[in-house]
Design a protein around this motif. Sequence first.
Motif, PDB file in Angstrom:
ATOM      1  N   PRO A  37      -7.197  53.164   3.856  1.00  0.00           N
ATOM      2  CA  PRO A  37      -8.525  53.795   3.994  1.00  0.00           C
ATOM      3  C   PRO A  37      -9.523  53.231   2.981  1.00  0.00           C
ATOM      4  O   PRO A  37      -9.142  52.546   2.036  1.00  0.00           O
ATOM      5  CB  PRO A  37      -8.251  55.270   3.708  1.00  0.00           C
ATOM      6  CG  PRO A  37      -6.953  55.297   2.981  1.00  0.00           C
ATOM      7  CD  PRO A  37      -6.174  54.109   3.428  1.00  0.00           C
ATOM      8  N   ASN A  38     -10.785  53.547   3.177  1.00  0.00           N
ATOM      9  CA  ASN A  38     -11.828  53.099   2.255  1.00  0.00           C
ATOM     10  C   ASN A  38     -11.547  53.591   0.847  1.00  0.00           C
ATOM     11  O   ASN A  38     -11.115  54.718   0.657  1.00  0.00           O
ATOM     12  CB  ASN A  38     -13.195  53.639   2.689  1.00  0.00           C
ATOM     13  CG  ASN A  38     -13.665  52.965   3.958  1.00  0.00           C
ATOM     14  OD1 ASN A  38     -13.710  53.586   4.998  1.00  0.00           O
ATOM     15  ND2 ASN A  38     -13.973  51.700   3.865  1.00  0.00           N
ATOM     16  N   GLY A  39     -11.754  52.726  -0.083  1.00  0.00           N
ATOM     17  CA  GLY A  39     -11.585  53.107  -1.479  1.00  0.00           C
ATOM     18  C   GLY A  39     -10.135  53.148  -1.925  1.00  0.00           C
ATOM     19  O   GLY A  39      -9.826  53.632  -3.009  1.00  0.00           O
ATOM     20  N   ALA A  40      -9.235  52.639  -1.096  1.00  0.00           N
ATOM     21  CA  ALA A  40      -7.817  52.695  -1.447  1.00  0.00           C
ATOM     22  C   ALA A  40      -7.483  51.727  -2.565  1.00  0.00           C
ATOM     23  O   ALA A  40      -6.497  51.888  -3.277  1.00  0.00           O
ATOM     24  CB  ALA A  40      -6.974  52.377  -0.215  1.00  0.00           C
ATOM     25  N   GLY A  41      -8.302  50.690  -2.734  1.00  0.00           N
ATOM     26  CA  GLY A  41      -8.034  49.720  -3.801  1.00  0.00           C
ATOM     27  C   GLY A  41      -7.659  48.347  -3.275  1.00  0.00           C
ATOM     28  O   GLY A  41      -7.159  47.514  -4.029  1.00  0.00           O
ATOM     29  N   LYS A  42      -7.915  48.104  -2.007  1.00  0.00           N
ATOM     30  CA  LYS A  42      -7.538  46.816  -1.407  1.00  0.00           C
ATOM     31  C   LYS A  42      -8.291  45.658  -2.066  1.00  0.00           C
ATOM     32  O   LYS A  42      -7.700  44.660  -2.489  1.00  0.00           O
ATOM     33  CB  LYS A  42      -7.826  46.835   0.105  1.00  0.00           C
ATOM     34  CG  LYS A  42      -7.157  47.999   0.827  1.00  0.00           C
ATOM     35  CD  LYS A  42      -7.484  48.049   2.303  1.00  0.00           C
ATOM     36  CE  LYS A  42      -8.945  48.273   2.647  1.00  0.00           C
ATOM     37  NZ  LYS A  42      -9.479  49.598   2.329  1.00  0.00           N
ATOM     38  N   SER A  43      -9.601  45.822  -2.160  1.00  0.00           N
ATOM     39  CA  SER A  43     -10.388  44.748  -2.790  1.00  0.00           C
ATOM     40  C   SER A  43     -10.004  44.584  -4.248  1.00  0.00           C
ATOM     41  O   SER A  43      -9.927  43.470  -4.766  1.00  0.00           O
ATOM     42  CB  SER A  43     -11.884  45.053  -2.683  1.00  0.00           C
ATOM     43  OG  SER A  43     -12.255  45.121  -1.336  1.00  0.00           O
ATOM     44  N   THR A  44      -9.758  45.717  -4.907  1.00  0.00           N
ATOM     45  CA  THR A  44      -9.358  45.647  -6.313  1.00  0.00           C
ATOM     46  C   THR A  44      -8.079  44.824  -6.461  1.00  0.00           C
ATOM     47  O   THR A  44      -7.943  44.012  -7.376  1.00  0.00           O
ATOM     48  CB  THR A  44      -9.156  47.062  -6.878  1.00  0.00           C
ATOM     49  OG1 THR A  44     -10.345  47.810  -6.630  1.00  0.00           O
ATOM     50  CG2 THR A  44      -8.878  47.027  -8.355  1.00  0.00           C
ATOM     51  N   LEU A  45      -7.144  45.052  -5.540  1.00  0.00           N
ATOM     52  CA  LEU A  45      -5.896  44.288  -5.560  1.00  0.00           C
ATOM     53  C   LEU A  45      -6.187  42.785  -5.467  1.00  0.00           C
ATOM     54  O   LEU A  45      -5.622  41.971  -6.199  1.00  0.00           O
ATOM     55  CB  LEU A  45      -5.020  44.741  -4.387  1.00  0.00           C
ATOM     56  CG  LEU A  45      -3.561  44.317  -4.426  1.00  0.00           C
ATOM     57  CD1 LEU A  45      -2.881  44.909  -5.653  1.00  0.00           C
ATOM     58  CD2 LEU A  45      -2.852  44.774  -3.152  1.00  0.00           C
ATOM     59  N   PHE A  84     -14.727  36.909  -0.026  1.00  0.00           N
ATOM     60  CA  PHE A  84     -15.148  38.197  -0.565  1.00  0.00           C
ATOM     61  C   PHE A  84     -15.619  39.121   0.553  1.00  0.00           C
ATOM     62  O   PHE A  84     -16.150  38.674   1.574  1.00  0.00           O
ATOM     63  CB  PHE A  84     -16.292  38.000  -1.569  1.00  0.00           C
ATOM     64  CG  PHE A  84     -15.844  37.364  -2.845  1.00  0.00           C
ATOM     65  CD1 PHE A  84     -15.582  38.138  -3.963  1.00  0.00           C
ATOM     66  CD2 PHE A  84     -15.670  35.991  -2.931  1.00  0.00           C
ATOM     67  CE1 PHE A  84     -15.154  37.552  -5.139  1.00  0.00           C
ATOM     68  CE2 PHE A  84     -15.247  35.405  -4.105  1.00  0.00           C
ATOM     69  CZ  PHE A  84     -14.989  36.187  -5.219  1.00  0.00           C
ATOM     70  N   GLN A  85     -15.425  40.412   0.289  1.00  0.00           N
ATOM     71  CA  GLN A  85     -15.879  41.410   1.261  1.00  0.00           C
ATOM     72  C   GLN A  85     -17.403  41.445   1.303  1.00  0.00           C
ATOM     73  O   GLN A  85     -18.000  41.518   2.372  1.00  0.00           O
ATOM     74  CB  GLN A  85     -15.330  42.782   0.854  1.00  0.00           C
ATOM     75  CG  GLN A  85     -15.732  43.889   1.788  1.00  0.00           C
ATOM     76  CD  GLN A  85     -15.132  45.221   1.358  1.00  0.00           C
ATOM     77  OE1 GLN A  85     -14.461  45.330   0.327  1.00  0.00           O
ATOM     78  NE2 GLN A  85     -15.365  46.245   2.148  1.00  0.00           N
ATOM     79  N   VAL A  86     -18.021  41.387   0.124  1.00  0.00           N
ATOM     80  CA  VAL A  86     -19.480  41.311   0.046  1.00  0.00           C
ATOM     81  C   VAL A  86     -19.833  39.836  -0.071  1.00  0.00           C
ATOM     82  O   VAL A  86     -19.382  39.164  -0.992  1.00  0.00           O
ATOM     83  CB  VAL A  86     -19.995  42.073  -1.182  1.00  0.00           C
ATOM     84  CG1 VAL A  86     -21.502  41.967  -1.273  1.00  0.00           C
ATOM     85  CG2 VAL A  86     -19.552  43.517  -1.134  1.00  0.00           C
TER      86      VAL A  86
HETATM   87  N1  LIG Z   1     -15.438  47.772 -11.575  1.00  0.00           N
HETATM   88  C1  LIG Z   1     -15.091  49.027 -11.218  1.00  0.00           C
HETATM   89  N2  LIG Z   1     -15.287  50.043 -12.081  1.00  0.00           N
HETATM   90  C2  LIG Z   1     -14.933  51.305 -11.743  1.00  0.00           C
HETATM   91  N3  LIG Z   1     -14.430  51.644 -10.553  1.00  0.00           N
HETATM   92  C3  LIG Z   1     -14.224  50.663  -9.647  1.00  0.00           C
HETATM   93  C4  LIG Z   1     -14.544  49.313  -9.927  1.00  0.00           C
HETATM   94  N4  LIG Z   1     -14.238  48.557  -8.850  1.00  0.00           N
HETATM   95  C5  LIG Z   1     -13.747  49.416  -7.939  1.00  0.00           C
HETATM   96  N5  LIG Z   1     -13.755  50.676  -8.407  1.00  0.00           N
HETATM   97  C6  LIG Z   1     -13.259  51.868  -7.691  1.00  0.00           C
HETATM   98  O1  LIG Z   1     -11.993  51.586  -7.202  1.00  0.00           O
HETATM   99  C7  LIG Z   1     -11.778  52.199  -5.950  1.00  0.00           C
HETATM  100  C8  LIG Z   1     -11.222  51.184  -4.975  1.00  0.00           C
HETATM  101  O2  LIG Z   1     -12.232  50.231  -4.641  1.00  0.00           O
HETATM  102  P1  LIG Z   1     -11.928  49.019  -3.682  1.00  0.00           P
HETATM  103  O3  LIG Z   1     -13.203  48.276  -3.514  1.00  0.00           O
HETATM  104  O4  LIG Z   1     -10.767  48.272  -4.186  1.00  0.00           O
HETATM  105  O5  LIG Z   1     -11.542  49.746  -2.344  1.00  0.00           O
HETATM  106  P2  LIG Z   1     -11.221  49.123  -0.930  1.00  0.00           P
HETATM  107  O6  LIG Z   1      -9.887  49.569  -0.592  1.00  0.00           O
HETATM  108  O7  LIG Z   1     -11.505  47.683  -0.926  1.00  0.00           O
HETATM  109  O8  LIG Z   1     -12.271  49.896  -0.025  1.00  0.00           O
HETATM  110  P3  LIG Z   1     -13.141  49.376   1.231  1.00  0.00           P
HETATM  111  O9  LIG Z   1     -12.284  49.496   2.414  1.00  0.00           O
HETATM  112  O10 LIG Z   1     -14.277  50.318   1.252  1.00  0.00           O
HETATM  113  O11 LIG Z   1     -13.546  47.980   0.916  1.00  0.00           O
HETATM  114  C9  LIG Z   1     -13.101  52.784  -5.521  1.00  0.00           C
HETATM  115  O12 LIG Z   1     -13.047  54.166  -5.746  1.00  0.00           O
HETATM  116  C10 LIG Z   1     -14.096  52.156  -6.454  1.00  0.00           C
HETATM  117  O13 LIG Z   1     -15.134  53.046  -6.760  1.00  0.00           O
END
Ligand SMILES: Nc1ncnc2c1ncn2[C@@H]1O[C@H](COP(=O)(O)OP(=O)(O)OP(=O)(O)O)[C@@H](O)[C@H]1O
Lengths: 253, 316, 407
Positions: A37-45, A84-86
Amino acid sequence: MSLLQLQGLSKQFGDTKIIRDVNLEIQPGEKHAIIGPNGAGKSTLFHLISGRYHVSSGSILFKGSPIHNRSPFEITRLGLARSFQVTNIFPLLSVFENVRCALLWSMGYRYSFWHLLGKARALNTRTEELLEEIGLHARRNLPAGELAYAEQRALELGIAIASGAEMILLDEPVAGMSHTEATNAVALIRKVTAGKTLIMVEHDMNIVFDLADRISVLVYGEIIASDVPSKIRGNPRVQEAYLGEVVPGGSDA
Amino acid sequence: MFEVMIFATLNGLVTGLLLFMLASGLTLIFSMMGVLNFAHASFYMLGAYFAYSISLYLGFWPALIVAPVLVGVLGGLIERYGLRRVHKSGHVAELIFTFGLAFLIEEAVQFFWGRATKDYRSPDILDFPLFTLFGQNFPAYKAFMIFISIAIFIALYFVLTRTRIGIIIQAAITHPHTVANLGHNVPLIFMAVFGVGTGLAGLAGVIAGPVLTTFPGMAMVLGSIVFVIVVIGGLGSLAGALVASLLIGLLQSYAIASDLGMPDLLNWLGVSFERDHPLNDIWRLTLPQIAPILPYLLLVLVLIFRPSGLFGKRES
Amino acid sequence: MFKFAIWIIFAIVIVLLPQFFSSLLSVSILNQMAIAIVFALSYNMLLGQGGMLSFGHAVYFGLGGFMAVHALLGIEDGNYSFSVTLIPLVGGLFGLLAALFIGSFSTHKAGTVFAMISLGVGELIAASSLILVSFFGGEAGVSGDRTYGPTFFGYDFAQDLQVYYLAAAWMFIATLAMYLFTQTPAGRMANAVRDNPERAEFIGYSARRVRLISFVMAGFFAGIAGGLFAVNYEILTEQNLNAVTSGNVLLMAYIGGLGFFIGPMVGAVVLTLVNSVLSHYTTLWMLYLGIMFVLTVMFLPSGLTGFLMMHRTPWHLGKIRLLIKPYIVTAIPGAVFALSLVAMVEMAHTSEAEFVFLGASFNSSGPMSWGVLVAIALASFIALRRSLPQLREAWAQANAIETGDQP
Ligand SMILES: Nc1ncnc2c1ncn2[C@@H]1O[C@H](COP(=O)(O)OP(=O)(O)OP(=O)(O)O)[C@@H](O)[C@H]1O
Ligand SMILES: [Mg+2]
């Protein structure tokens, strides 16, 4: 041996844990999809693997050697490219230059100031081919910042795949594209990643089940399942968490 | 030695607080608009010159009020009709615009007031020694400068923390994009902040003019130091600006007051060099000599080891 | 092929220029231009091509220049002997070393941090130059003599004209080298890092290393310009490495246009010319320069070259002539307005009773002359405002791509 190994990987911003103890192995040649789901942390990974963020704990091994906390350019040079996603392109450079720059390092030009780009025949031919492949040949002289959204996505993809890296990470490569554009992009992805290793974040289930050999489901920073598509489809935890029917109250509020 | 220290501290305090009056406006403007206003010290100079001209007709006290207001209004107008226009060409263009403005204001000042130093004096009523210590006088006017500076900070602190507009400004500093969504008139706030910031600089000019002399180069002298301060303190941090202002003020003041130098160091180390040694200049340096370059040295060191400044979080 | 021809023409022009402008004054202006072109181009390697806004580029110009003067002094003292034609190279190499040292810590980041470091370093070195007297000569500076070296094909460089050929040759080489640099991988990546340093790292390049290379190159060419300055003026002072000189080069590059290779050259030529002509006629020329600068930033953000380049589309569409009349209709009241303002400024400034401007004589304290000037200014301003909509209309028309009615 696996090409990429994530071991006990965690990331937190301040007190918020975004990635929690993720373990994952990717085999050479595998097409792996990460959903969640959105915000799960995929991009962070992805940011952790590609060196954009430092890890809080745990380790990342690429071809057996640790790459966590190395700079993005070092990781890229080892053969790990990403999109990148963005959209993240060079807005003032022409489309052609965007792609050509993406090719430079892999074609051995390094920081050269003694080669003339105009005379680099192999480089220019390869650039033209890539432009053809991503369907932007007609737009080659336009500043990249002036492209339409879907075209910028195509360019984003083009920059990621240009270097011909062994492992490619694509963060929602077809998001925002029309149906036909997405179909073309998927065909392109399939073509350029043939024989390579792919990790892809994607929300469109048709594409995921079509492309992936294996799927991992990331929820609240944890991988709750990682398996072949047919098993994932039937996994009740996945259905519950990913389709967001009932969010379990328990541990993480 | 002791009395030297006391006076050096007092003088450092005067300079430091004066610098903070400039640095606080610069910081506010930077935090709000993302623009480092290169011309900030030019508004300080305008303050001194306006006050000089007004004091010729009305005396010092009316000038103390009117001049900063005039400077602030001028600043607001420049924001409205100049800076805002340039905004769309990006931050570099904005920085270059303020750079050009600094250049232009210096020339304009020379046009209207000439190149010579102006005889702008502190009011007679403050022209007495406040106290005498070890046979040295501390002028009342310097105490007045300290008083004004501190009064301004208290007012600023009050406005920023207790009033509606202050809260909006603080919100705009931390979350620049959300404030517009809340329906506040952001361009107007920008203009106001720019006006107040430049007005503060003007006020600093009004009170500093009689002490630091009123001449067309006064903006240049102080301008780059104020820049140094906001960068050392950490761009956008008011607390950092305060600490850095006092630090620089005191540092320079101590360096000037001390009579130490390389010769003392070399003596202490038991090393000596011939007069014709190629680095002779360096072996003979004294602290008062290098006082003017200390801020820049500090700046370069801070930026190398802590690029976001002492208190900084955000970067450009 | 076309590009090759441009360089040939450029070479021919600079060789022939002194034939047409042979007076002592014009040769000295030409020399200044050659130096300014190299300096401004080197500056644009930072700002235009690399996105690094520097407020201290004069440091490399000045250090190179000082080193060059010391090299001249060494030749004079007989420590060594080489041709004066190589002096600019001495300056260049010293500029390169200085840039390598300073760039090693200042190119971490672009943006505000870089700008501030450049400012700090600039002030630091300018202030130190007054303290370190043996190298910088204090307030008086250091002077040398360029005629001691061995002659170069009969040239002893005693005359300014001979110096012109030396400066022009170096300017040509430096310009060509800087142009070629923009066509190399390092040069192109400098643009990429300017646009998006983060993405550059994800295609394998260290943004910092890319910036450092540009920075060092810029230091080298600034040093060459400084060396040319040393040969031309035979003296360097603190003036040549302080903030005023740094500001000047920024001004030249910006007014000329940062986005085009030739922009800074245009800026260098125009400003050198404007400076020498204006300073000849009025003591207020710095004021006019300041106004010009601020107006350029406000109204022509892409500089003079950018303004000219805006006309490419109408030109290709063959509709440039649509613009001629509206331009004239706007330019005439515009010029009158500007001149009347200048007249008022000058009249306010003059201390003499009779004020002569463009052949017209005014009584500088008489209300009549003020009245006349204000009236002219007002009338021309109104005419200017009235002409603008037409100009805008014509511009839109000249840029419109018509479909259908073309053969
Ligand atoms: N630099 C940062 N500082 C603080 N919080 C962050 C940072 N980067 C991401 N987050 C938080 O980490 C969480 C996961 O973000 P991420 O972008 O990894 O989600 P995602 O799974 O890629 O979501 P989406 O499907 O919307 O792209 C979000 O709640 C976001 O607010
Ligand atoms: Mg994401």
